[in-house]
Design an enzyme around this catalytic site. Structure first.
Site, short mmCIF file in Angstrom:
data_model
loop_
_atom_site.label_atom_id
_atom_site.label_comp_id
_atom_site.label_asym_id
_atom_site.label_seq_id
_atom_site.Cartn_x
_atom_site.Cartn_y
_atom_site.Cartn_z
N GLU A 168 -76.73 -34.91 -11.14
CA GLU A 168 -76.93 -34.94 -12.19
C GLU A 168 -78.63 -34.62 -12.63
O GLU A 168 -79.96 -35.96 -12.68
CB GLU A 168 -76.72 -37.13 -12.42
CG GLU A 168 -75.21 -37.12 -12.29
CD GLU A 168 -75.77 -38.36 -13.33
OE1 GLU A 168 -76.64 -39.14 -12.76
OE2 GLU A 168 -74.56 -38.61 -13.04
N GLU A 366 -67.45 -38.03 -10.27
CA GLU A 366 -67.81 -39.21 -11.53
C GLU A 366 -67.32 -40.55 -12.77
O GLU A 366 -67.18 -39.02 -13.79
CB GLU A 366 -69.44 -39.36 -11.71
CG GLU A 366 -69.98 -39.38 -9.98
CD GLU A 366 -71.18 -40.15 -9.98
OE1 GLU A 366 -71.77 -41.01 -10.93
OE2 GLU A 366 -71.92 -39.78 -9.38
C1 BG6 Z 1 -74.90 -41.78 -11.80
C2 BG6 Z 1 -75.34 -41.76 -10.35
O1 BG6 Z 1 -75.38 -41.52 -12.91
O2 BG6 Z 1 -74.29 -43.66 -12.37
C3 BG6 Z 1 -75.50 -42.92 -9.60
O3 BG6 Z 1 -74.95 -40.70 -10.08
C4 BG6 Z 1 -75.56 -44.35 -10.78
O4 BG6 Z 1 -76.39 -42.52 -8.72
C5 BG6 Z 1 -73.91 -44.14 -11.09
O5 BG6 Z 1 -75.54 -45.74 -9.69
C6 BG6 Z 1 -73.85 -45.36 -11.78
O6 BG6 Z 1 -74.91 -45.77 -12.96
P1 BG6 Z 1 -76.21 -46.89 -12.64
O7 BG6 Z 1 -77.58 -46.91 -13.02
O8 BG6 Z 1 -75.28 -48.48 -13.22
O9 BG6 Z 1 -76.20 -47.31 -11.31
#
Ligand code: BG6
Length: 470
Positions: A168, A366
């Site tokens: 990202e 993800e």
């Molecule tokens: C993604 C990232 O955008 O979302 C992670 O690659 C992140 O590092 C995940 O933890 C979830 O988002 P957040 O802000 O709830 O941790």
């Protein structure tokens, strides 16, 4: 009608996390990162004042964790390699033999356990000393990153299945230069554009170096991509969506996958005097060193409408000068994270990659659901009964299955995340894992979703009511 959704042979079932969010500082020696520095100076910015010192303590518990990967059906898993750990003298200088020993042992055990290691080289964790030199705004930092990346290819090339230059890359630009959720909390688009350009250059230079080593693995990038939907088919709404898409989706996708920059974005940046500086040869390097594999992080769609109000030209230049976010009535929400849940978006994203990016080999790198106060769902045996997460996974995967049937080149699905881990400024507020973490004792317990995940991986699919698909 309920159908068995069967996925292609050798589909990658797994999950992902990152060094700063899971390892903990440990005893190997590690340079201070921007997160450690920011937490030291402004602990109030982190949920319940919990910083990155220990997190999920993976550095000390990785052997136990690999067993848990097996017990939750992983055949693949994404780690990130910490630049600060590999180069403890501020991200440069001598490489760290203790860090190399740790990562080699971790990767070897993963391979021996039948878990393909996917390794990412940068997940928001800039060594603080390099941030002091300008971070991604600095070309010297780009060169230090390439040295770090090359060292990783040389030290771990025999153990890593696939490589990723960045996770990202848009995130730190938004967080650090536009929206105040990453250190150093600057609001300045032009500096952000420079940092973004240099990140793209770093990606290309790392790939250039990778290709010289003739490894059998592939290298690519992981991007957070939200399909952009206009509020309506009104021409002004559509134009607003097109511009938002150029800023947030095409900005990194085009150069990192196709080696070119989106015309519309470049026109706007020129018109508003926001262009980064670069050398002519940079464009050649970017054009010749593109991704061989693409990771797609999908959480939420982007809904956009034409602006209702005038721009304040005495305020800083921002992408929002050209659109407003549309709060679609009736949308389904993950209320804990404040993100819309729109399962079909994952299908639209895969189709975009199929149609506009040469159907490059890709996977869902993800997708996941962070939920607060999950202890509400503990049963008497101490297990979290997270049916909402199981449904979330199935509802998204059903669309991934449909995309594959429609010719998209999607080879795997990695959930965010494996064991509950540290979520940056949200710390441990929202839990995403297949395995729960007791923060006081570090005890790990497989959630109901972890059991489901294993079964799904063993069956290479799951039963689904396909009439739900639109
Ligand atoms: C993604 C990232 O955008 O979302 C992670 O690659 C992140 O590092 C995940 O933890 C979830 O988002 P957040 O802000 O709830 O941790």
């Amino acid at each position: 009608m309920t159908e068995m959704l069967a996925f292609p042979k050798d589909f990658w079932w797994g999950s992902a996390w990152s060094a700063e969010q899971a390892e903990g500082r440990g005893e190997t020696g590690k340079a201070e990162t921007v997160w450690e520095h920011w937490f030291k100076t402004e602990p109030n910015r982190f949920y319940e004042g919990i910083g990155p010192e220990i997190t999920t303590d993976h550095i000390n518990r990785y052997k136990e964790d690999i067993q848990l990967m097996k017990e939750t059906g992983h055949n693949s898993f994404r780690i990130s390699i910490s630049w600060a750990r590999m180069f403890p003298n501020g991200g440069v200088g001598e490489k760290n033999p203790k860090a190399i020993a740790f990562y080699r042992d971790l990767l070897t055990e993963m391979n021996e356990s039948g878990i393909k290691p996917f390794a990412n080289l940068y997940h928001f964790d800039m060594p603080f000393a390099l941030q002091e030199q300008g971070g991604w705004e600095s070309r010297e930092v780009v060169e230090s990153y390439v040295t770090f990346a090359t060292t990783c290819f040389e030290e771990f090339g025999d153990l890593v299945y696939h490589w990723f230059t960045f996770n990202e890359p848009l995130g730190p630009i938004l967080g650090s230069y536009l929206e105040d959720f990453h250190y150093p909390n600057i609001v300045d688009f032009k500096r952000g554009a420079q940092a973004g350009f240099n990140t793209i250059l770093a990606h290309a230079k790392a790939i250039e170096s990778f290709k010289k080593l003739n490894l059998t693995s592939k290298i690519g990038v992981i991007l957070n991509l939200s399909p952009t939907y206009p509020r309506s088919q009104n021409e002004y709404d559509r134009e607003a969506a097109e511009i938002a898409d150029a800023f947030y989706t095409r900005s990194f996708l085009d150069p990192m996958v196709k080696g070119t920059f989106p015309k519309r974005l470049v026109e706007i940046l020129k018109e508003y005097d926001q262009m980064p500086t670069y050398e002519e040869n940079d464009l050649k390097i970017i054009a010749e060193n593109t991704s061989q594999i693409l990771g797609l992080n999908y959480y939420e769609p982007r809904r956009v409408k034409a602006r209702l109000t005038e721009i304040n030209k005495r305020g800083p230049f921002l992408p929002e000068w050209f659109f407003e976010l549309h709060n679609m009535p009736g949308k389904k929400m993950n209320v804990y994270r404040g993100w819309e849940i729109y399962e079909r978006g994952i299908y639209d994203l895969c189709v975009d990659i199929r149609d506009n990016y040469g159907n490059i080999e890709a996977f869902i790198s993800e997708n996941g659901m962070g939920v607060a106060n999950e202890e509400r769902f503990l049963n008497e045996e101490g297990q979290i009964i997270d049916d909402y997460r199981i449904n979330y996974i199935k509802d998204h995967l059903a669309y991934v299955h449909k995309a594959i049937q429609d010719g998209c080149n999607i080879n795997g699905y990695h959930l965010w995340t494996f064991i509950d881990c540290w979520s940056w400024i949200n710390s441990y507020k929202n839990r995403y894992g297949l395995v729960s973490l007791d923060l006081k004792t570090q005890k790990r317990t497989i959630k109901k979703s972890g059991e489901f995940y294993k079964e799904m991986s063993l069956n290479n699919g799951f039963e689904y009511e396909t009439s739900k698909l639109v």
